[in-house]
Design an enzyme around this catalytic site. Sequence first.
Site, PDB file in Angstrom:
ATOM      1  N   SER A 138       6.970  -0.692 -67.961  1.00  0.00           N
ATOM      2  CA  SER A 138       7.442   0.477 -68.667  1.00  0.00           C
ATOM      3  C   SER A 138       6.489   0.975 -69.753  1.00  0.00           C
ATOM      4  O   SER A 138       6.695   2.059 -70.285  1.00  0.00           O
ATOM      5  CB  SER A 138       8.789   0.156 -69.320  1.00  0.00           C
ATOM      6  N   SER A 142       6.142  -5.423 -68.028  1.00  0.00           N
ATOM      7  CA  SER A 142       5.887  -4.075 -68.555  1.00  0.00           C
ATOM      8  C   SER A 142       4.600  -3.913 -69.346  1.00  0.00           C
ATOM      9  O   SER A 142       4.238  -2.786 -69.705  1.00  0.00           O
ATOM     10  CB  SER A 142       7.067  -3.626 -69.424  1.00  0.00           C
ATOM     11  N   LYS A 202       4.015   1.711 -78.484  1.00  0.00           N
ATOM     12  CA  LYS A 202       5.085   2.015 -77.532  1.00  0.00           C
ATOM     13  C   LYS A 202       6.323   2.459 -78.302  1.00  0.00           C
ATOM     14  O   LYS A 202       6.657   1.866 -79.341  1.00  0.00           O
ATOM     15  CB  LYS A 202       5.384   0.780 -76.678  1.00  0.00           C
TER      16      LYS A 202
END
Length: 487
Positions: free
Chosen positions: A153, A177, A78
């Site tokens: 996210s 997330s 990420k």
Amino acid sequence: MTDFFNENLTSLHDKLINKEISAVDLTKAALKKAKNSQSEINAYITLNEENALKHAAELDAKGIDFQNILSGIPFAIKDNLVTKGLRTTAASHILDNFVPVYDAAVIEKLTSLGAITIGKTNMDEFAMGGSTETSYFGKTANAWDHTKVPGGSSGGSASAVASGIVPVALGSDTGGSIRQPAAFNGIVGLKPTYGRVSRWGLIAFGSSLDQIGPFTRTVKDNARVLSAIAGKDQRDTTSEDQAVPDFTKGIEAGVKGLRIGVPKEYFAAGIDEGVKKVIKQVIAKFESLGAEVDEVSLPHSKYGIAAYYILASSEASSNLQRFDGIRYGFSARKEGETLEDLYVQTRSEGFGAEVKRRIMLGTFALSAGFYDAYFKKGAQVRTLIIQDFAKVFKDHDVILGPTTTSTAFDLGSENDDPVKMYMNDLLTIPVNLAGLPGMSLNAGFSDGLPVGLQIIGKPFDESTIYQTAYAFEQASQLFTKHPEVNF
């Protein structure tokens, strides 16, 4: 080319050891899938092609470590985890030219074990969002239906694993997330206990809530990655000095006699009927496997959303002060302007709308005269939620329920209604507020889309979560299902 849908870490490791494939073969396969899929799902912000192939070639020349299952395995990161020499943006314009000078602690660990960084995945800007639509670098699509959101996210990491591009990816979870995108994409995502994994090198959103965790297609693979990244780190004072077990040990023990609590609030109004139906079938499956299931109550969970958006936004407003056009990334510097002009212009142009909204909300909540009315009350609600969980865990081993209120929704359908978007985290946020470990794995399908099963454990008891999840995974065999892809 290697089909990651038909492999797991054990099978890939065996093939590497037996020289049926090489680390370069795996790396090339992951890079090719990543590039070919970009126009359809946009999972990546930056690829690490040259260095990944160089690292893989060095491993092949040196020889795969037969005692280390991550040696030669490609993984994705990420883009809010800093990577030395590799652009790290947090999906924001304000960092779109930022190249860190060090690696996050989790990247140090995986790299030292021989795992190979394929690239940085797309996300909501500064991890603020539940759909991966607020990224400066465009939207990411769901692996099963490209008209749907992948969740957020950590949507890029989840979609990359679910689409068979990489076998492992890392995400971060502040209010759901990791678990929410894992649910929307039908894979395994774990948020560890707060303090289990070092946050050193994670671009902070809500420092008392953030945790880093793995995405994989199977429960056992997930356990192996957590064992690799967990542990005390002197550079992160919130990381705990807890023993790091082999999380695969005892994973096959089954659930006979396991005490499972099912909160009645997790089946209240607002939860999609299709989701409820699938989760009730899962509960019946656990009972058939010998678990003891009964209804429990988490009465203060309904206040979690309000408390979270005060506390997390307050922490974000403080954490994001450092992005001012002086030290990192984008700067709107113009000849003759004052320092204040530079701050205002850089932050106005550099941050997106959702980030600005949360900075303003958090700054207001911390303002003189409003602290007691908002932040203090949010913190008090957090304590009540912690007490709710502690009460249930006195006589239950795990808590079980849906991960999300619905399956993946249409891209663009909730962008104009932030409150509706925030409500998607109704079932995941209490876990972050309490600092507990939580996992999502595929529970089944509703109208062709995956439904997430959330399993919540006691502090630092990820082992029981893995044991519970593995029993259902093996009974259901849902991990064998995957989306049809053409890359």
